[in-house]
Enzyme design. Sequence first.
Site, PDB file in Angstrom:
ATOM      1  N   SER A 147      18.445 103.226  82.756  1.00  0.00           N
ATOM      2  CA  SER A 147      19.898 103.301  82.927  1.00  0.00           C
ATOM      3  C   SER A 147      20.404 104.636  82.413  1.00  0.00           C
ATOM      4  O   SER A 147      19.836 105.221  81.479  1.00  0.00           O
ATOM      5  CB  SER A 147      20.584 102.168  82.166  1.00  0.00           C
ATOM      6  OG  SER A 147      21.985 102.344  82.158  1.00  0.00           O
ATOM      7  N   TYR A 160      22.277  96.656  74.910  1.00  0.00           N
ATOM      8  CA  TYR A 160      21.711  96.944  76.234  1.00  0.00           C
ATOM      9  C   TYR A 160      21.192  98.373  76.280  1.00  0.00           C
ATOM     10  O   TYR A 160      20.081  98.622  76.774  1.00  0.00           O
ATOM     11  CB  TYR A 160      22.779  96.722  77.298  1.00  0.00           C
ATOM     12  CG  TYR A 160      22.344  97.085  78.702  1.00  0.00           C
ATOM     13  CD1 TYR A 160      21.578  96.209  79.461  1.00  0.00           C
ATOM     14  CD2 TYR A 160      22.714  98.303  79.278  1.00  0.00           C
ATOM     15  CE1 TYR A 160      21.180  96.540  80.750  1.00  0.00           C
ATOM     16  CE2 TYR A 160      22.322  98.640  80.562  1.00  0.00           C
ATOM     17  CZ  TYR A 160      21.556  97.760  81.291  1.00  0.00           C
ATOM     18  OH  TYR A 160      21.160  98.091  82.569  1.00  0.00           O
TER      19      TYR A 160
END
Length: 254
Positions: A147, A160
Amino acid sequence: MGVLSGKTALVTGASRGIGRGIAQRLASEGALVAVHFGHDGEAARDTVEMIKREKGEAFLVRAEFGVPGDVETLYSKFDEGLAQMGASPEFDILVNNAAISGSARIDQVTPELFDRLFSVNARALLFTVQQGLKRMRDGGRIINISSAVTRISYPESVVYSMTKGALNIFTLAMAKQLGDRGITVNAVAPGFVETDMNAGKRATPEAAAELASWSVFDRIGQPGDIAELVAFLASDASRWVTGQCIDASGGSKL
């Protein structure tokens, strides 16, 4: 004949979004694709049907991550599916896409949230690779979906972000370890992509415009944008690329 003809791929978290796009793209290049899902069986079946309508080959693999015996279940179902397809119990391409999100700033983080995200996003990934290497042919490909939060500070989802940072370090370590087998290991780091995972962040035209403005192209990414890059990394054309985390955020926050 596609560039992946004769190859077998396992794509985790392939029922929707980026995972679905990747599964469809690999199948379009001739790979036999195992479509893994944890909960949404209807969406996963839709993915397989889409692939078949496009003359590709795919089968379902159900295994919930983050529970005892998750990886063992994954490969048991994977082996069963391969046998039903008349394929050998080996594969060439592993795409680790399955992940869960959890928006929380540091003051909102709970032990339960931390354990849940790391269990699915990091622990399950590591053991999926560990067990997969027993079945992966030399010259294979491992592609981890990271990400842009590993490059762009995003304190709104601190845990996350940490899981994706762990994924990047794992990618680097595995690339060095597996070089003698000719296996490349790379990560792809999307920015905002139009998927169910971030639907709430683009619920209004104003919110969607804000997300689009992060990219130099002033749009939100599409699953196909990521799938094209994954298809390259899965092919022989990427044979000299390993240990990399490739930004696929459309130049977000440059």
